[in-house]
Design an enzyme around this catalytic site. Structure first.
Site, mmCIF file in Angstrom:
data_model
loop_
_atom_site.group_PDB
_atom_site.id
_atom_site.type_symbol
_atom_site.label_atom_id
_atom_site.label_comp_id
_atom_site.label_asym_id
_atom_site.label_seq_id
_atom_site.Cartn_x
_atom_site.Cartn_y
_atom_site.Cartn_z
ATOM 1 N N ARG A 61 0.690 -1.187 0.033
ATOM 2 C CA ARG A 61 0.068 -0.064 0.033
ATOM 3 C C ARG A 61 0.776 1.185 -0.115
ATOM 4 N NH1 ARG A 61 -4.273 -2.643 4.198
ATOM 5 N NH2 ARG A 61 -2.056 -2.642 5.137
ATOM 6 N N GLU A 98 5.911 -10.601 14.737
ATOM 7 C CA GLU A 98 5.430 -11.029 16.076
ATOM 8 C C GLU A 98 5.618 -12.778 15.662
ATOM 9 O OE1 GLU A 98 1.371 -10.038 16.803
ATOM 10 O OE2 GLU A 98 1.626 -7.913 16.249
#
Length: 177
Positions: A61, A98
Site C-alpha cells: 500500500r 510477531e
C-alpha cells in the site's frame, strides 16, 4: 481539518484478518479523489520540507501512497519490496515480526550520493517495517530524512521502536489512533 477528513474515509473492519483485530481499510479514502489529493498534498509538503530528493514506498500500500507524492514533488520514486520481487542486485534487510521474520529489499543502484529520502507507508504499527526501510535506505548510501505515514496505531508503540532503531529520523503521521 485534514485528520478529520482522512478519518471519515477510513473504514473499520472488525475481526479481520482474524478475530479481535480491527482492520483499518483505506480503500474508501483512495476511492475519493478529493481526500486522496488532500492526503497526497500533505505527504508532498513533508517531502518538500525535508528537502527530499527521492520518495520510497513500502510494499504494497505504500506504493499507492508514495508514487503520487513523488510525481507531485517531482522526485524519484523507489520501491522497497518483499524478498525476491526485485530483479538485479539488492540490499536486503531482515526484521522480526510477531510470528517470524520478514525481509525487505531495495535495488543497490537506487540512490546517488547525497540523496535525501522520505519513506512513505500507509500504517505505522510496531515499527519493524519502517525501521527496516530506514536501514535499507542507509545501506544504499542515502540519508533517510523522515518516515511519513497515513495512520499511526499509537498503542503498538512503533514510534518508540523507530526512535530506538533509527534515531534522528523524524516520524510524521497524518492520523493517530
Amino acid at each position: 481539518m485534514i485528520a478529520e477528513l482522512l478519518a471519515s474515509r477510513i473504514r473499520d473492519v472488525p475481526d479481520y484478518p482474524k478475530p479481535g483485530i480491527v482492520f483499518k481499510d483505506i480503500t474508501p479514502l483512495l476511492a475519493d479523489p478529493k481526500t486522496f489529493r488532500a492526503m497526497t498534498g500533505e505527504f508532498t509538503r513533508h517531502a518538500r520540507e525535508a528537502r527530499a530528493t527521492k520518495v520510497v514506498g513500502l510494499e504494497a500500500r505504500g506504493f499507492i501512497l508514495a508514487a503520487p507524492v513523488a510525481v507531485e514533488a517531482e522526485l524519484g520514486f523507489i520501491p522497497v519490496r518483499k524478498a525476491g520481487k526485485l530483479p538485479g542486485a539488492v540490499y536486503a534487510v531482515s526484521y522480526a515480526l510477531e510470528y517470524g521474520e520478514a525481509t525487505l529489499e531495495i535495488h543497490r543502484d537506487s540512490f546517488q550520493p547525497g540523496d535525501r529520502v522520505l519513506i512513505v507507508d500507509d500504517v505505522l504499527a510496531t515499527g519493524g517495517t519502517a525501521a527496516a526501510a530506514v536501514e535499507a535506505v542507509r545501506r544504499g548510501g542515502a540519508e533517510p530524512v523522515g518516515v511519513s505515514v497515513l495512520l499511526e496505531l499509537g498503542f503498538l508503540s512503533g514510534r518508540a521502536r523507530l526512535a530506538a532503531d533509527a534515531p534522528g529520523v523524524p516520524v510524521t503521521a497524518l492520523l493517530r489512533v
